[in-house]
Write an enzyme that holds these catalytic residues in place. Structure first.
Site, PDB file in Angstrom:
ATOM      1  N   SER A 196     -19.797  11.994 -41.561  1.00 57.94           N
ATOM      2  CA  SER A 196     -18.883  12.839 -40.801  1.00 57.94           C
ATOM      3  C   SER A 196     -17.414  12.772 -41.170  1.00 57.94           C
ATOM      4  CB  SER A 196     -19.028  12.556 -39.302  1.00 57.94           C
ATOM      5  OG  SER A 196     -20.280  12.999 -38.851  1.00 57.94           O
ATOM      6  N   LYS A 211      -9.181  13.109 -34.482  1.00 58.97           N
ATOM      7  CA  LYS A 211     -10.417  13.756 -34.029  1.00 58.97           C
ATOM      8  C   LYS A 211     -10.584  13.566 -32.518  1.00 58.97           C
ATOM      9  CE  LYS A 211     -15.393  13.316 -35.057  1.00 58.97           C
ATOM     10  NZ  LYS A 211     -16.351  12.542 -35.912  1.00 58.97           N
ATOM     11  N   SER A 249     -18.929  15.708 -38.578  1.00 58.22           N
ATOM     12  CA  SER A 249     -18.353  16.071 -37.294  1.00 58.22           C
ATOM     13  C   SER A 249     -16.824  16.082 -37.268  1.00 58.22           C
ATOM     14  CB  SER A 249     -18.867  15.120 -36.206  1.00 58.22           C
ATOM     15  OG  SER A 249     -18.511  13.778 -36.481  1.00 58.22           O
TER      16      SER A 249
END
Length: 466
Positions: free
Chosen positions: A180, A80, A156
């Site tokens: 997330s 990420k 996220s």
């Protein structure tokens, strides 16, 4: 080679060790897959092709010399874009960091996967400063769901989930302050775990650890297969001497957990927003599949769980979002995405005084006490991950949908480990996951149950549209 890409990363590593596949072949196959699926998904913000091919060649040379290979040697992984990778720019999806200097070192967990022989292959998309349940920002745009491009992959860690689900990477790293790593896993039909608060070092994350929300969030592994979560946790779970919050607790082996000894509770309505019928049905079927094996399976909701949404929002926004605004200003983000603006607007109602903040913490203590008392009767709790399956783009911030994310918030508040595994799908083919929460430091229990549900309910399935 497509069938090889569908294997777990652990299985791919075995193929390399057994000389049935070279690391170079595996990396090239993943690079081709990314090239094929990313135009539809927009999950990847940077492909690390050159460095990945170099690392693969080195792995193959080590194998040719007869050297012992790491447990994940030659297997690609993704990261990420809020977790630092040496030599790349970590933007956290916000405009002010778009031109930041490249990271001088790997985040601790990236370095540990490298030390196990795994190879960084891509950095993945996320919301502006991680604040949205969709992955969309002003730098790279939005990430699409692999099972319906008109829907979000979640946030996220949505780019991470979408890429893994589409076989562009077997596993990777996300982070989770309100769901997330778990919500995108649910939306994209993969597996993930938010470990116990204080289990994994967050060194090298942007924004960094610190402040009053520190207790709420963790970095967590994501994968198509629960087997890979098993493989990754022992490699990741130890202090690094930098993140002072990490506690060197023993990391249990999921295979040592006896399913027949477990006492499990489940619920489908948290008193905030009931799960949609298709989601509730999947949770019930998962509970029924386990009920024939476990010692206890009760339909019972923890008392106080209905406070999860309000309490999480209070703890994120006691200053009305001013801390987030200050961080954005400090890094030069003069424009922000509308989803982040929507979050900031929601936080305004939770602005309070010092006395009010003290009450927030007192309420958190009471919430945790009630939840931990409930666990005296159970080893784990099954629930929805979200009230619905993957949402249409742009709709996550709406008042009618936003409280549906409270199912994951519960376990950010407690700090408990919580895993997710796909256990079904909607009539339209959207994945539906089930959340498994366990006692603090008992990731082994959560993962053992997730593994059993993966076996009985099917786990990840390839997308029919990619």
């Amino acid at each position: 080679m497509n069938k090889v890409l569908e294997l777990s990363g652990t299985a791919q590593a075995r193929l390399i060790r057994d000389r049935e596949l070279s690391a170079a072949e595996l990396v090239d196959a993943h690079l081709l897959r990314i090239e094929k699926v990313n135009p539809s998904l927009n999950a990847v913000v940077e492909v690390l092709a050159e460095s990945a091919r170099l690392a693969a060649r080195r792995t193959d040379e080590q194998r040719a010399r007869g050297e012992k290979l790491g447990p994940l040697a030659g297997v690609p992984f993704s990261i990420k874009d809020s977790i630092e990778v040496q030599g790349t720019v970590c933007t956290a999806g916000t405009l002010g960091l778009q031109s930041a200097a490249p990271s001088v070192r790997d985040a601790t967990l990236v370095a540990r996967l490298r030390a196990a022989g795994a190879i960084p292959i891509a950095r993945t998309n996320l919301p502006d400063l991680l604040f949205a349940f969709e992955s969309d920002n002003l730098i790279h745009g939005r990430t699409n769901n692999p099972y319906d491009l008109s829907r979000t992959s979640g946030g996220s860690s949505g780019g991470e989930a979408a890429l893994i689900a589409a076989c562009g990477s077997p596993f990777g790293l996300g982070s989770d302050a309100a769901g997330s790593v778990r919500l995108p896993a649910h939306f994209c039909g993969i597996a993930s775990i938010k470990p116990t608060s204080g289990r994994l070092p967050r060194t090298g994350h942007v924004p960094p650890a610190g402040g009053w929300i520190e207790t709420l969030w963790q970095i967590g592994p994501m994968a198509r297969s629960v087997e890979d979560l098993h493989s990754m946790m022992p490699l990741l779970a130890q202090p690094d001497g930098v993140d002072r919050t990490v506690i060197g607790m023993p990391n249990g082996d999921p295979e040592a957990v006896r399913i027949g000894d477990l006492r499990i509770a489940f619920f489908t309505d948290n008193g905030i927003l009931p799960a949609e019928p298709e989601t509730a049905d999947v949770v019930r079927r998962a509970a029924a599949a386990l009920a024939i094996e476990v010692q206890v399976m009760d339909e019972r909701r923890p008392p106080g769980v209905e406070q999860s949404y309000e309490l999480e929002m209070r703890l994120i926004g006691p200053d009305g979002g001013d801390g987030l605004r200050a961080f954005l200003a400090a890094v030069g983000s003069t424009r922000t995405h509308r989803l982040l603006e929507g979050w900031l607007k929601k936080l305004e109602r939770y602005r309070t005084t010092v006395a009010g903040f003290a009450q927030y913490w007192a309420d958190l203590d009471q919430f945790r006490a009630r939840m931990f008392a409930f666990l005296q009767d159970y080893d784990a709790i099954l629930s929805p991950v979200c009230a619905s399956a993957a949402l249409p783009h742009g709709s996550s911030i709406e008042e009618r949908t936003f409280p549906g994310f409270s199912y994951t918030m519960t376990h950010n508040l407690t700090g408990w480990p919580a895993a997710v595994v796909r256990c079904g799908q909607t009539k339209a083919g959207l994945p539906i996951g089930v959340q498994i929460a366990a006692h603090p430091w008992r990731e082994d229990v959560a993962l053992r149950i997730a593994e059993r549900l993966e076996e009985s309910c099917g786990g990840w399935r390839p997308s029919p549209i990619l």
